[in-house]
Design an enzyme around this catalytic site. Sequence first.
Site, PDB file in Angstrom:
ATOM      1  N   MET A  29     -29.820-148.992 -11.011  1.00 35.97           N
ATOM      2  CA  MET A  29     -28.460-148.738 -11.499  1.00 35.97           C
ATOM      3  C   MET A  29     -28.479-147.637 -12.562  1.00 35.97           C
ATOM      4  O   MET A  29     -27.507-147.480 -13.312  1.00 35.97           O
ATOM      5  CB  MET A  29     -27.838-150.020 -12.050  1.00 35.97           C
ATOM      6  CG  MET A  29     -27.709-151.093 -10.965  1.00 35.97           C
ATOM      7  SD  MET A  29     -26.386-152.263 -11.298  1.00 35.97           S
ATOM      8  CE  MET A  29     -26.928-152.963 -12.844  1.00 35.97           C
ATOM      9  N   LEU A  32     -32.423-144.935 -16.653  1.00 39.85           N
ATOM     10  CA  LEU A  32     -33.807-145.253 -16.281  1.00 39.85           C
ATOM     11  C   LEU A  32     -34.736-145.266 -17.491  1.00 39.85           C
ATOM     12  O   LEU A  32     -34.583-144.487 -18.422  1.00 39.85           O
ATOM     13  CB  LEU A  32     -34.308-144.232 -15.249  1.00 39.85           C
ATOM     14  CG  LEU A  32     -33.469-144.139 -13.970  1.00 39.85           C
ATOM     15  CD1 LEU A  32     -34.104-143.143 -12.999  1.00 39.85           C
ATOM     16  CD2 LEU A  32     -33.307-145.499 -13.294  1.00 39.85           C
ATOM     17  N   HIS A  36     -38.403-148.721 -14.669  1.00 39.92           N
ATOM     18  CA  HIS A  36     -38.054-148.054 -13.398  1.00 39.92           C
ATOM     19  C   HIS A  36     -39.154-147.054 -13.034  1.00 39.92           C
ATOM     20  O   HIS A  36     -39.529-146.920 -11.867  1.00 39.92           O
ATOM     21  CB  HIS A  36     -36.738-147.280 -13.516  1.00 39.92           C
ATOM     22  CG  HIS A  36     -35.549-148.108 -13.907  1.00 39.92           C
ATOM     23  ND1 HIS A  36     -35.002-148.078 -15.164  1.00 39.92           N
ATOM     24  CD2 HIS A  36     -34.788-148.972 -13.189  1.00 39.92           C
ATOM     25  CE1 HIS A  36     -33.952-148.891 -15.214  1.00 39.92           C
ATOM     26  NE2 HIS A  36     -33.792-149.451 -14.034  1.00 39.92           N
ATOM     27  N   GLU A 148     -40.541-157.379 -11.094  1.00 36.75           N
ATOM     28  CA  GLU A 148     -40.619-158.834 -11.310  1.00 36.75           C
ATOM     29  C   GLU A 148     -39.794-159.260 -12.521  1.00 36.75           C
ATOM     30  O   GLU A 148     -39.627-160.443 -12.765  1.00 36.75           O
ATOM     31  CB  GLU A 148     -42.089-159.251 -11.483  1.00 36.75           C
ATOM     32  CG  GLU A 148     -42.850-159.169 -10.175  1.00 36.75           C
ATOM     33  CD  GLU A 148     -44.339-159.417 -10.332  1.00 36.75           C
ATOM     34  OE1 GLU A 148     -44.808-159.559 -11.470  1.00 36.75           O
ATOM     35  OE2 GLU A 148     -45.020-159.442  -9.289  1.00 36.75           O
ATOM     36  N   LYS A 149     -39.293-158.299 -13.270  1.00 40.79           N
ATOM     37  CA  LYS A 149     -38.394-158.655 -14.379  1.00 40.79           C
ATOM     38  C   LYS A 149     -37.207-159.447 -13.816  1.00 40.79           C
ATOM     39  O   LYS A 149     -36.727-160.393 -14.424  1.00 40.79           O
ATOM     40  CB  LYS A 149     -37.897-157.389 -15.059  1.00 40.79           C
ATOM     41  CG  LYS A 149     -36.692-157.635 -15.901  1.00 40.79           C
ATOM     42  CD  LYS A 149     -36.695-156.831 -17.144  1.00 40.79           C
ATOM     43  CE  LYS A 149     -35.454-157.147 -17.918  1.00 40.79           C
ATOM     44  NZ  LYS A 149     -34.263-156.636 -17.206  1.00 40.79           N
ATOM     45  N   ASP A 150     -36.740-159.026 -12.624  1.00 37.45           N
ATOM     46  CA  ASP A 150     -35.654-159.744 -11.942  1.00 37.45           C
ATOM     47  C   ASP A 150     -36.297-160.602 -10.856  1.00 37.45           C
ATOM     48  O   ASP A 150     -36.151-160.344  -9.661  1.00 37.45           O
ATOM     49  CB  ASP A 150     -34.663-158.739 -11.358  1.00 37.45           C
ATOM     50  CG  ASP A 150     -34.032-157.895 -12.447  1.00 37.45           C
ATOM     51  OD1 ASP A 150     -33.050-158.329 -13.034  1.00 37.45           O
ATOM     52  OD2 ASP A 150     -34.557-156.799 -12.721  1.00 37.45           O
ATOM     53  N   SER A 185     -35.282-152.823 -20.493  1.00 34.83           N
ATOM     54  CA  SER A 185     -34.041-153.040 -19.760  1.00 34.83           C
ATOM     55  C   SER A 185     -33.061-151.943 -20.152  1.00 34.83           C
ATOM     56  O   SER A 185     -33.033-151.535 -21.319  1.00 34.83           O
ATOM     57  CB  SER A 185     -33.452-154.403 -20.138  1.00 34.83           C
ATOM     58  OG  SER A 185     -32.102-154.482 -19.715  1.00 34.83           O
ATOM     59  N   ARG A 187     -30.100-152.434 -20.557  1.00 33.66           N
ATOM     60  CA  ARG A 187     -29.181-153.081 -21.499  1.00 33.66           C
ATOM     61  C   ARG A 187     -29.739-153.122 -22.927  1.00 33.66           C
ATOM     62  O   ARG A 187     -28.989-153.404 -23.853  1.00 33.66           O
ATOM     63  CB  ARG A 187     -28.809-154.485 -21.019  1.00 33.66           C
ATOM     64  CG  ARG A 187     -27.937-154.455 -19.765  1.00 33.66           C
ATOM     65  CD  ARG A 187     -27.383-155.828 -19.397  1.00 33.66           C
ATOM     66  NE  ARG A 187     -26.333-155.734 -18.397  1.00 33.66           N
ATOM     67  CZ  ARG A 187     -26.511-155.949 -17.090  1.00 33.66           C
ATOM     68  NH1 ARG A 187     -27.703-156.264 -16.615  1.00 33.66           N
ATOM     69  NH2 ARG A 187     -25.493-155.834 -16.260  1.00 33.66           N
TER      70      ARG A 187
END
Length: 282
Positions: A29, A32, A36, A148-150, A185, A187
């Site tokens: 998304m 970066l 990423h 693997e974070k998600d 992240s 965020r």
Amino acid sequence: MEIISTIAEYRAFRSAIPNKKKIGFVPTMGALHEGHGSLVRQSVAENDLTIVSVFINPTQFGPKEDLGKYPRMLSKDAELVKSLGANVVFAPSPDEIYPVSPSQILFSLRDLDKKLCGASRPNHFNGVVQVVSLLFHIIQPHNSYFGEKDFQQLMILKQLVKEQHFPVNVIGCPIIREKEGLAMSSRNLYLSPEEREEALVLSQILFFIRDNFARFSSVEEIKRFVYEQIRQKERIQLDYFEVLEEDSLEEIATIEKTEKPHAFIAAFCGKTRLIDNLVLFP
Ligand code: AMP
């Protein structure tokens, strides 16, 4: 490196690629960071061509979530992707991906979406599966790379390709962390310096539990420890903390009987929701 924003243009590019060339795909998304970057590096190392998508998918955001303010910085992202050796940034508009209003199709998620982030963010994983399916149809990659974070997202996408017979390998890549341990992240950009300092508690908790796992007698005891740690942080509100069996995401009966315990945490740091997870077995 090319920036492509329409499906027609991508199809022209894709059809000129010889059949024997392997295509790696990294969906993102944008905004970066090195997390990423690690996926892009792995794709570049394992494929002949790497495509990185930058698309803030509206269907995976809840009505009260941060879709409107999600960070957008395409030219900076494209610079990073180029420096890592990828070949294309695919950055379509929402209208390009959803030419008619997004279908309300519900995917079979086999209850993998009923816990953790799925419980806190209703419809989130349905939106993820929707967009990843569309992107797989458009990009036609051989290999795709997810962090693997998600972790729950990764499991759901592995299930998707199996169930829908997508000719795509879903490859999970390790979590990349800031040097203090905070999982990278997009965020994290929202965090004030004070919030960022307190957010370190999430990874600190996970690493402490992993390193002292044998000293805990039950998951309840681990949870009490977590609640106490979080209670001391003014700016942090726990969303969930769970220790689950890694392969099934089922709750574990007793610590002794569990072969692959895996800890998952999500918390609001101010208004920003952060997630992290860690394998607890050697
Ligand atoms: P996002 O842009 O947040 O949708 O993430 C795009 C991909 O990058 C997903 O597969 C994420 O799991 C992965 N990713 C995000 N942060 C990290 C990180 N810190 N380490 C590894 N992968 C990550």
